[in-house]
Design a protein around this motif. Structure first.
Motif, PDB file in Angstrom:
ATOM      1  N   LEU A 194      -9.177  -0.832  -1.614  1.00  0.00           N
ATOM      2  CA  LEU A 194      -8.871  -0.007  -0.451  1.00  0.00           C
ATOM      3  C   LEU A 194      -9.378   1.410  -0.680  1.00  0.00           C
ATOM      4  O   LEU A 194      -9.190   1.974  -1.766  1.00  0.00           O
ATOM      5  CB  LEU A 194      -7.357   0.045  -0.204  1.00  0.00           C
ATOM      6  CG  LEU A 194      -6.613  -1.285  -0.109  1.00  0.00           C
ATOM      7  CD1 LEU A 194      -5.132  -1.030   0.166  1.00  0.00           C
ATOM      8  CD2 LEU A 194      -7.206  -2.183   0.954  1.00  0.00           C
ATOM      9  N   VAL A 209      -2.836  -4.292   9.337  1.00  0.00           N
ATOM     10  CA  VAL A 209      -2.937  -2.866   9.016  1.00  0.00           C
ATOM     11  C   VAL A 209      -2.197  -2.089  10.096  1.00  0.00           C
ATOM     12  O   VAL A 209      -2.308  -2.403  11.282  1.00  0.00           O
ATOM     13  CB  VAL A 209      -4.402  -2.386   8.957  1.00  0.00           C
ATOM     14  CG1 VAL A 209      -4.466  -0.862   8.836  1.00  0.00           C
ATOM     15  CG2 VAL A 209      -5.147  -3.020   7.794  1.00  0.00           C
ATOM     16  N   TYR A 236      -9.184   5.218   1.346  1.00  0.00           N
ATOM     17  CA  TYR A 236      -8.526   5.939   2.421  1.00  0.00           C
ATOM     18  C   TYR A 236      -9.165   7.313   2.531  1.00  0.00           C
ATOM     19  O   TYR A 236      -9.091   8.127   1.594  1.00  0.00           O
ATOM     20  CB  TYR A 236      -7.039   6.064   2.111  1.00  0.00           C
ATOM     21  CG  TYR A 236      -6.165   6.472   3.274  1.00  0.00           C
ATOM     22  CD1 TYR A 236      -6.313   5.904   4.537  1.00  0.00           C
ATOM     23  CD2 TYR A 236      -5.155   7.419   3.103  1.00  0.00           C
ATOM     24  CE1 TYR A 236      -5.481   6.270   5.594  1.00  0.00           C
ATOM     25  CE2 TYR A 236      -4.316   7.783   4.146  1.00  0.00           C
ATOM     26  CZ  TYR A 236      -4.492   7.202   5.393  1.00  0.00           C
ATOM     27  OH  TYR A 236      -3.666   7.560   6.435  1.00  0.00           O
ATOM     28  N   GLU A 263      -8.278   5.880  -3.476  1.00  0.00           N
ATOM     29  CA  GLU A 263      -8.584   4.463  -3.597  1.00  0.00           C
ATOM     30  C   GLU A 263      -7.459   3.716  -4.293  1.00  0.00           C
ATOM     31  O   GLU A 263      -6.679   4.284  -5.069  1.00  0.00           O
ATOM     32  CB  GLU A 263      -9.897   4.244  -4.364  1.00  0.00           C
ATOM     33  CG  GLU A 263      -9.827   4.593  -5.836  1.00  0.00           C
ATOM     34  CD  GLU A 263     -11.081   4.206  -6.607  1.00  0.00           C
ATOM     35  OE1 GLU A 263     -12.016   3.659  -5.992  1.00  0.00           O
ATOM     36  OE2 GLU A 263     -11.119   4.456  -7.834  1.00  0.00           O
ATOM     37  N   GLU A 305     -16.346  -6.067   4.405  1.00  0.00           N
ATOM     38  CA  GLU A 305     -15.480  -4.910   4.580  1.00  0.00           C
ATOM     39  C   GLU A 305     -14.931  -4.843   5.996  1.00  0.00           C
ATOM     40  O   GLU A 305     -15.558  -5.302   6.949  1.00  0.00           O
ATOM     41  CB  GLU A 305     -16.245  -3.612   4.283  1.00  0.00           C
ATOM     42  CG  GLU A 305     -16.694  -3.461   2.850  1.00  0.00           C
ATOM     43  CD  GLU A 305     -17.443  -2.163   2.616  1.00  0.00           C
ATOM     44  OE1 GLU A 305     -17.657  -1.824   1.424  1.00  0.00           O
ATOM     45  OE2 GLU A 305     -17.815  -1.491   3.597  1.00  0.00           O
ATOM     46  N   LEU A 335      -9.075   3.823   6.945  1.00  0.00           N
ATOM     47  CA  LEU A 335      -8.819   2.878   5.862  1.00  0.00           C
ATOM     48  C   LEU A 335      -9.921   1.836   5.815  1.00  0.00           C
ATOM     49  O   LEU A 335     -10.201   1.174   6.817  1.00  0.00           O
ATOM     50  CB  LEU A 335      -7.467   2.180   6.060  1.00  0.00           C
ATOM     51  CG  LEU A 335      -7.077   1.185   4.962  1.00  0.00           C
ATOM     52  CD1 LEU A 335      -6.811   1.895   3.641  1.00  0.00           C
ATOM     53  CD2 LEU A 335      -5.850   0.365   5.370  1.00  0.00           C
ATOM     54  N   VAL A 361     -11.105  -1.634   3.902  1.00  0.00           N
ATOM     55  CA  VAL A 361     -10.637  -2.766   3.103  1.00  0.00           C
ATOM     56  C   VAL A 361     -11.842  -3.593   2.702  1.00  0.00           C
ATOM     57  O   VAL A 361     -12.605  -4.060   3.563  1.00  0.00           O
ATOM     58  CB  VAL A 361      -9.662  -3.660   3.899  1.00  0.00           C
ATOM     59  CG1 VAL A 361      -9.174  -4.822   3.033  1.00  0.00           C
ATOM     60  CG2 VAL A 361      -8.490  -2.852   4.434  1.00  0.00           C
ATOM     61  N   ALA A 403       0.816  -1.220   0.000  1.00  0.00           N
ATOM     62  CA  ALA A 403       0.000   0.000   0.000  1.00  0.00           C
ATOM     63  C   ALA A 403       0.845   1.264   0.000  1.00  0.00           C
ATOM     64  O   ALA A 403       0.505   2.264  -0.642  1.00  0.00           O
ATOM     65  CB  ALA A 403      -0.943   0.000   1.202  1.00  0.00           C
TER      66      ALA A 403
END
Length: 304
Positions: free
Chosen positions: A129, A163, A131, A110, A288, A146, A148, A87
């Protein structure tokens, strides 16, 4: 919100002009947060910002592995990943930016793993992802969240990931600053025997000693005490999904081995990093996971 397309940078400023934040699309890395003209985050003068290497400073996003996969006995599905995952070194897209009311500004970036062959080759689970970055004057704060999402794919196994939000918080002198709020929380010292130890100090004072501690569980608010005579604190809050806290500073000896850290730079920051790293998260397809932190400036007369 303004964008520099050539550099790949987004700048958010609140309507009052008191707060601003700079975010690179490279790694979705926040590299600056200023309030009333004062920088709150550390950024190494030696760190390249051209996408050639991970950034030493700001708030890198660690996903989907903390450290090197080989550090963990249970690293199935993570073996091919680079240290700290992908990331922080991938190019993100800006999908939204806005000013809300009179004191906030926000943007959303994203990253879709299926868009990058090198990510698909290293990480078997397709993930999307998002953010979210929100800047506020009242209270003076920076919020990072964040999300996911495990996309439907050929694998029926849950996506596995860590994370960590790797906050480099700027301080005048790391040997004098303190960290409060972790007393009683059990940690693993990655510099020592890796034995589990319950924290007995509050505040924690590093006094120039290296720290690479992972405090496990509890999701406590943690305060950085600058101890510069101002009484200021920077409070790190987080969602229950970011239950762990890494406290890191390499100190002088180890800092000499960091080529992207300018001389003496280790004295200028303490890393307080909310994360979910004590165990791997497992996310079924279609579901998610969301982790949120808030960095909040508190004025006062507290002393270390």
């Amino acid at each position: 919100m303004s964008r520099d397309e050539q550099v790949g940078k987004v700048t958010l400023t609140t309507p009052s002009g008191r707060s601003s934040v700079e975010v690179l699309q490279y790694g979705a890395t926040v590299i600056s947060w200023k309030y009333d003209g004062a920088e709150q985050l550390f950024l190494s003068r030696q760190s390249p910002l051209d996408g050639s290497a991970a950034i030493r400073g700001g708030i890198p996003i660690i996903f989907p592995v903390f450290g090197s996969p080989s550090e963990y006995e249970d690293h199935a599905g993570l073996e091919k990943l680079p240290k700290h995952g992908f990331a922080r070194t991938a190019e993100w897209k800006v999908i939204e930016g806005r000013v809300d009311k009179e004191v906030t500004a926000s943007c959303v970036l994203e990253l879709n793993s299926v868009d990058y062959k090198e990510i698909r080759d290293a990480y078997q689970w397709p993930v999307h992802l998002e953010y979210h970055i929100r800047l506020s004057d009242s209270p003076a704060s920076l919020e990072c969240s964040l999300k996911v999402k495990h996309l439907a794919g050929s694998s029926t196994m849950p996506a596995r990931f860590h994370v960590l939000l790797h906050n480099y918080i700027a301080v005048g002198d790391a040997t004098q600053a303190g960290v409060s709020g972790l007393k009683g929380v059990t940690y693993v010292d990655k510099n020592a025997s890796k034995a589990r130890v319950a924290e007995s100090s509050d505040p924690i004072l590093l006094h120039g000693q290296a720290s690479d501690r992972v405090y496990q569980g509890g999701a406590p608010d943690v305060a950085l005490l600058y101890n510069d005579g101002s009484g200021r604190q920077l409070v790190v809050s987080r969602s229950e999904t970011l239950q762990d806290t890494t406290l890191w500073n390499p100190a002088e000896a180890a800092a000499k081995g960091l080529k992207d850290l300018h001389e003496g730079g280790w004295r200028e920051y303490i890393c307080i990093e909310p994360g979910s790293v004590a165990a791997l998260n497992e996310l079924p397809a279609g579901q998610e996971w969301v982790g949120t932190q808030q960095l909040r400036i508190v004025e006062g007369k507290s002393k270390v």
